[in-house]
Design a protein around this motif. Structure first.
Motif, PDB file in Angstrom:
ATOM      1  N   TYR A 341       0.814  -1.211   0.014  1.00  0.00           N
ATOM      2  CA  TYR A 341       0.044  -0.001  -0.051  1.00  0.00           C
ATOM      3  C   TYR A 341       0.732   1.389   0.193  1.00  0.00           C
ATOM      4  N   ALA A 342       2.217   1.078  -0.321  1.00  0.00           N
ATOM      5  CA  ALA A 342       2.935   2.296  -0.241  1.00  0.00           C
ATOM      6  C   ALA A 342       3.211   2.997  -1.585  1.00  0.00           C
ATOM      7  N   ASP A 343       3.025   4.335  -1.392  1.00  0.00           N
ATOM      8  CA  ASP A 343       3.275   5.222  -2.805  1.00  0.00           C
ATOM      9  C   ASP A 343       4.549   5.246  -3.191  1.00  0.00           C
ATOM     10  N   LEU A 344       4.932   4.535  -4.334  1.00  0.00           N
ATOM     11  CA  LEU A 344       6.154   4.570  -4.798  1.00  0.00           C
ATOM     12  C   LEU A 344       6.256   5.335  -6.336  1.00  0.00           C
ATOM     13  N   SER A 345       5.031   6.065  -6.516  1.00  0.00           N
ATOM     14  CA  SER A 345       4.802   6.698  -7.886  1.00  0.00           C
ATOM     15  C   SER A 345       6.178   7.447  -8.346  1.00  0.00           C
ATOM     16  N   TYR A 346       6.588   7.412  -9.336  1.00  0.00           N
ATOM     17  CA  TYR A 346       7.614   8.182  -9.946  1.00  0.00           C
ATOM     18  C   TYR A 346       9.061   8.043  -9.102  1.00  0.00           C
ATOM     19  N   ALA A 347       8.875   6.941  -8.263  1.00  0.00           N
ATOM     20  CA  ALA A 347      10.144   6.722  -7.399  1.00  0.00           C
ATOM     21  C   ALA A 347      11.348   6.100  -8.277  1.00  0.00           C
ATOM     22  N   SER A 348      12.652   6.067  -8.095  1.00  0.00           N
ATOM     23  CA  SER A 348      13.787   5.699  -8.615  1.00  0.00           C
ATOM     24  C   SER A 348      14.261   4.499  -7.865  1.00  0.00           C
ATOM     25  N   LEU A 349      14.194   3.154  -8.528  1.00  0.00           N
ATOM     26  CA  LEU A 349      14.454   2.054  -7.934  1.00  0.00           C
ATOM     27  C   LEU A 349      15.716   1.183  -8.568  1.00  0.00           C
ATOM     28  N   THR A 350      16.275   2.068  -9.294  1.00  0.00           N
ATOM     29  CA  THR A 350      17.095   1.465 -10.511  1.00  0.00           C
ATOM     30  C   THR A 350      18.298   0.944  -9.534  1.00  0.00           C
ATOM     31  N   GLY A 351      18.403  -0.509  -9.912  1.00  0.00           N
ATOM     32  CA  GLY A 351      19.518  -1.367  -9.136  1.00  0.00           C
ATOM     33  C   GLY A 351      19.172  -1.443  -7.872  1.00  0.00           C
ATOM     34  N   ALA A 352      17.989  -1.420  -7.166  1.00  0.00           N
ATOM     35  CA  ALA A 352      17.808  -1.412  -6.217  1.00  0.00           C
ATOM     36  C   ALA A 352      17.604  -2.943  -5.764  1.00  0.00           C
ATOM     37  N   ASP A 353      17.724  -3.602  -4.495  1.00  0.00           N
ATOM     38  CA  ASP A 353      17.572  -4.787  -4.138  1.00  0.00           C
ATOM     39  C   ASP A 353      16.303  -5.072  -3.405  1.00  0.00           C
ATOM     40  N   LEU A 354      15.070  -5.410  -3.865  1.00  0.00           N
ATOM     41  CA  LEU A 354      13.994  -5.685  -3.170  1.00  0.00           C
ATOM     42  C   LEU A 354      13.685  -7.330  -3.060  1.00  0.00           C
ATOM     43  N   THR A 355      14.612  -8.192  -2.800  1.00  0.00           N
ATOM     44  CA  THR A 355      14.421  -9.232  -2.953  1.00  0.00           C
ATOM     45  C   THR A 355      13.428  -9.692  -1.579  1.00  0.00           C
ATOM     46  N   GLY A 356      12.327 -10.555  -1.740  1.00  0.00           N
ATOM     47  CA  GLY A 356      11.408 -10.867  -0.863  1.00  0.00           C
ATOM     48  C   GLY A 356      10.608  -9.730  -0.289  1.00  0.00           C
ATOM     49  N   ALA A 357      10.635  -8.531  -1.112  1.00  0.00           N
ATOM     50  CA  ALA A 357       9.746  -7.520  -0.566  1.00  0.00           C
ATOM     51  C   ALA A 357       8.383  -7.660  -0.695  1.00  0.00           C
ATOM     52  N   ASP A 358       7.408  -7.145   0.029  1.00  0.00           N
ATOM     53  CA  ASP A 358       6.042  -7.264  -0.341  1.00  0.00           C
ATOM     54  C   ASP A 358       5.483  -5.846  -0.700  1.00  0.00           C
ATOM     55  N   LEU A 359       5.001  -5.952  -1.843  1.00  0.00           N
ATOM     56  CA  LEU A 359       4.583  -4.409  -2.815  1.00  0.00           C
ATOM     57  C   LEU A 359       3.112  -4.624  -2.917  1.00  0.00           C
TER      58      LEU A 359
END
Length: 431
Positions: A341-359
């Motif tokens: 339920y987070a607002d990640l609109s227009y966020a930059s996640l380039t090269g980020a590690d979201l292993t196992g994250a809940d989106l």
């Protein structure tokens, strides 16, 4: 004249450019193709046993089911080559104490046989090692970073100082391997067998070990800072030496101090070490936390819009319902974090590690996750209009029920669930 014989003749006459060449199971066993350019060539099923192939260019070539046993591949370039099912047993790719390094970056080595091969200091970054046999290989100092490793066999391999950082390793055998000073930073290890292995002074910083066996292993002086261990079997393992936790030079700041300084107008908190736990519903818009070490923080409902979180390190943090719109999360480590339920609109996640994250049900409108690691992440019900995933790693990712998602070019699939529930078993790349 047979195609293989024609190739030999053209090579003998001085020709070296054979790009995009197509040969049906050619027999070139023992042949010499030193420094030949076979970029994009189709040599599937070829017999190149004992071939002298030093300096050969095979970028993007199809070498599936090819026999390269005992071949000399010193200085060979195999970037993005397809080596599924290939036999490289006893092949010479990177001789010890030499500059003749082979480059296999991005190659598909699924079910390939590299047992007893020489891979000293070789570049295997971003390769696919599914069912690959690397037993008894000499892969000292080899780069296996960002690899997908499943059901591979490294039994009795020499992997001293090898780099396994940012990998996802499952159902793999490292029994009896020499892994002294190996680097497993930010790596997920599930159902991995290290029985009898030597991991003395290995680094497992920010890693997660689940159902890993270390029976009779040397696990002394291992760096386990911020490492999660669940279901790990350490029976008769050598833990006599003190486990090392690296000194942290970052400035420690607790929640009270951070909020007080922020309220006074301060925004620059570069490379801090956050010692608190809760920033629930805190207003921290435009804060600069570049390369901060935040550990596990409760950011539920917090306002982090336009925040600079580039390179931050967080594990199991809670961003549920937080506002991260327009935030810079490039290269951030968000392993196992809750972004539902987070607002990640227009966020930059380039090269980020979201292993196992809940989106789950997150707002990802025009967010950029190019080259991000999204393995094991859940995107159920998320709004993905304009969400960029070019060259992202989508191993066991779940997009079921995601809205308006279109996979980016070059994304890697392995047991990935698409928005309609269809499972892409892979390994495969989107085109």
């Amino acid at each position: 004249m047979k195609p293989a014989e024609e190739l030999r003749l053209r090579y003998a006459r001085g020709e070296r450019d054979f790009q995009q060449l197509e040969l049906l199971k050619p027999d070139i066993g023992g042949g010499k193709l030193e420094y030949a350019n076979l970029t994009g060539a189709d040599l599937s099923g070829a017999n190149l046993r004992k071939g002298f192939l030093r300096g050969i260019r095979l970028e993007g070539a199809n070498l599936s089911q090819t026999n390269l046993e005992m071949a000399n591949l010193e200085m060979a370039t195999l970037v993005d080559a397809n080596l599924t099912g290939a036999n490289l047993r006893n092949a010479r790719l990177s001789p010890v104490e030499s500059e003749l390094r082979a480059n296999l970056k991005g190659a598909d080595l699924s079910n390939a046989i590299l047992s007893s091969a020489c891979l000293y200091d070789a570049n295997l970054a971003n390769t696919i090692l599914v069912g690959t046999d690397l037993s008894q290989t000499d892969a000292q100092k080899a780069d296996f970073s960002s690899c997908v490793i499943t059901q591979a066999n490294f039994n009795i391999a020499d992997l001293r100082e090898a780099d396994f950082s940012n990998c996802q390793i499952t159902d793999t055998n490292f029994s009896g391997a020499d892994l002294r000073e190996a680097n497993f930073t930010n790596t997920i290890l599930e159902r991995v067998n290290f029985n009898g292995a030597n991991l003395k002074e290995a680094t497992m910083y920010y890693s997660r070990l689940t159902d890993v066996t270390l029976v009779d292993a040397d696990f002394s002086d291992v760096d386990l800072e911020y490492t999660e261990l669940e279901g790990v079997n350490l029976t008769d393992a050598n833990l006599n030496s003190e486990i090392v936790y690296n000194a942290d030079p970052k400035i420690p700041i607790d929640a009270g101090e951070l909020l007080t300084r922020y309220a006074k107008g301060e925004r620059n908190f570069v490379r801090i070490r956050f010692t608190g736990q809760s920033l629930f519903e805190a207003d921290l818009s435009e804060i600069n936390l570049f390369e901060a070490d935040l550990g596990a923080v409760d950011f539920r409902g917090a306002n982090l819009s336009y925040a600079n979180l580039k390179g931050v390190k967080m594990v199991m943090s809670n961003f549920s319902c937080a506002d991260l719109s327009y935030a810079n999360l490039r290269g951030a480590k968000l392993l196992g974090s809750d972004l539902s339920y987070a607002d990640l609109s227009y966020a930059s996640l380039t090269g980020a590690d979201l292993t196992g994250a809940d989106l789950t049900r997150a707002d990802l409108i025009y967010a950029d996750a190019t080259e991000a690691v999204l393995s094991g992440a859940k995107f159920e019900g998320a709004e993905c209009r304009g969400f960029a995933t070019e060259n992202a790693i989508l191993v066991v990712s779940n997009f079921k029920g995601a809205k308006n998602w279109h996979c980016g070019i070059g994304a890697f699939f392995l047991n990935t669930i698409l928005e309609d529930g269809y499972v892409v078993c892979g390994p495969d790349w989107s085109e």
